[in-house]
Design an enzyme around this catalytic site. Structure first.
Site, short mmCIF file in Angstrom:
data_model
loop_
_atom_site.label_atom_id
_atom_site.label_comp_id
_atom_site.label_asym_id
_atom_site.label_seq_id
_atom_site.Cartn_x
_atom_site.Cartn_y
_atom_site.Cartn_z
N ASN A 115 -6.12 3.26 -8.19
CA ASN A 115 -4.96 3.07 -7.31
C ASN A 115 -5.41 2.41 -6.01
OD1 ASN A 115 -5.70 5.23 -5.37
ND2 ASN A 115 -5.54 6.47 -7.22
N HIS A 116 -4.50 2.32 -5.06
CA HIS A 116 -4.78 1.51 -3.86
C HIS A 116 -5.51 2.26 -2.74
CE1 HIS A 116 -2.60 -1.86 -5.36
NE2 HIS A 116 -1.48 -1.17 -5.52
#
Ligand code: PMT
Length: 403
Positions: free
Chosen positions: A212-213
């Site tokens: 994810n980010h």
């Protein structure tokens, strides 16, 4: 992630080494952090860099002799030594270490080091053979025994062309060491704070991962804020582009399951856990040993199985549990439900759709919710300051009395 050293007095003793140019950078970094930097130089240091360089950077007078008419040191021998919160000798040559070890006070740097009751940091810089010599070793040991904080030296290419141990460590690292000394005896001294950071990585095959980010910035900032208040700060971190913060132990992990193992090990004797990591809720059911080939198919389906909830698995009887809630809608309602279902003491809810906060930014805007129903909306602030706010609220919640 700059955070202020406003009001802190750092006495910077510069001695004669080619590494003096790094002391200029250090003086600049400390000044940019708003510290008052008083530079003292030996004659040898002035062969490498002029006092004017330091004066221009720190906007303060530089003491470069014992008997200068306008030197504060000659009027009041201990003025700088007395007001210093930390005395840092950077770079510290072999001959300076010898002088300090034997209580000499024949130049402004050694005189200040002898006169101060503030913590003394030395960052050695010299050729590898000089650092390895029995005399230097003995001097460093003696200084350590007396409580002097020895930062470095590092290994690498030396000015002589040799490669070995004797390099001055980087100024950014020295700033971290200064922060550790300033934080000694802080309100988290004797406490262990475990912080998770970054986005976990779930392997698909030896090449690909689901992640994810999360950049890790939020967790790293919390760990640094804990370190700066005297805590033993441990980061359980999935891969990030961030450098290990000085004075924070970093345990590297990848998947949610590997994060769980490291986290539970570290939390066994910790006072608080702050889960800033973005942990994958799902992992790949069958991880392929070999790289999956593209083949002719246009669609590839992967089965996922649920990961355990890491923070929910820790007992709130033993440890203060603080979570983050990354939400894109219904911020407060979703965060409150996570607070309760995971049995947390506190949760910091952040809206990850905001452009100036959440993932990857240096700042965050959180609402802190607790078990008692409080809802504290904090303005946009640095992630370090968010960490400090969280730690303020954790202080009264520790399960064991002040160490
Ligand atoms: O890393 P940055 O780029 O600085 O970004 C910061 C951040 C947005 C990642 C951070 O501020 C944040 O919100 N972290 C939590 C992300 C998250 O996983 O939130 P969640 O709402 O899915 O989970 C709630 C809490 O449970 C979190 O503390 C999480 O770490 C924890 N959790 C989640 C799943 C799981 N299997 N186990 C957990 O312990």
């Amino acid at each position: 992630m700059p955070y202020s050293l406003t009001g802190k007095n750092i006495a910077l003793g510069v001695t004669g080494s080619i590494a003096c140019y790094k002391a200029v950078d250090l003086a600049s970094k400390l000044t940019q952090l708003n510290a008052n930097v008083d530079v003292m130089m030996t004659d040898a240091a002035r062969q490498f860099v002029t006092p004017l360089t330091f004066r221009s950077i720190t906007h303060r007078p530089v003491v470069s002799g014992m008997f200068e008419a306008d030197s504060e040191l000659s009027i009041n021998h201990v003025a700088i030594a007395e007001r210093a919160d930390v005395v840092a000798v950077v770079p510290a040559t072999a001959s300076t270490l010898a002088r300090l070890a034997h209580g000499m006070a024949d130049d402004p740097v050694s005189a200040t080091a002898l006169a101060t009751s503030a913590p003394l940091l030395v960052a050695p810089a010299m050729d590898a053979n000089m650092f390895d010599s029995p005399a230097t070793r003995a001097n460093v040991d003696l200084l350590r025994q007396r409580g002097v904080y020895v930062a470095g030296p590092g290994e690498g290419r030396l000015a002589s062309g040799l490669v070995g141990r004797g390099r001055l460590i980087e100024p950014s690292e020295i700033v971290g060491h200064v922060r550790i000394l300033l934080g000694r005896g802080g309100d988290l001294a004797g406490r262990k704070i475990v912080v998770s950071a970054g986005g976990t990585q779930e392997a698909i095959d030896p090449v690909r991962v689901i992640t994810n980010h999360s950049s890790g910035k939020m967790g790293y900032a919390v760990a640094e804020a804990a370190r700066d208040r005297g805590a033993e700060a441990v980061l359980v971190s999935s891969p990030t582009a961030l450098a290990d913060p000085t004075g924070v132990r970093v345990v590297r992990v990848g998947s949610a399951l590997s994060m769980r193992d490291a986290l539970y090990r570290e939390c066994a004797d910790a006072d608080a856990v702050v889960m800033a990591a973005a942990v994958a809720d799902w992992r790949v059911a069958d991880v392929s040993d070999q790289k999956v080939k593209k083949g002719g198919a246009d669609v590839w389906s992967i089965d996922l199985v649920k990961n355990p909830d890491l923070i929910a698995g820790l007992s709130s009887e033993d440890i203060v549990k603080i979570g983050f809630a990354a939400e894109s809608e219904d911020l407060i309602a979703n965060a409150r439900s996570k607070l309760l279902s995971k049995d947390l003491d506190m949760i910091a809810a952040n809206d990850i759709t905001a452009e100036d906060a959440g993932f990857s930014s240096d700042d965050n805007r959180v609402v802190i919710l607790d078990r008692e129903g409080a809802e504290d909306r904090l303005p946009l602030m640095s992630k370090y300051d968010v960490g400090a706010e969280i730690l303020d609220r954790a202080l009264p919640l520790f399960r064991s009395p002040t160490p």
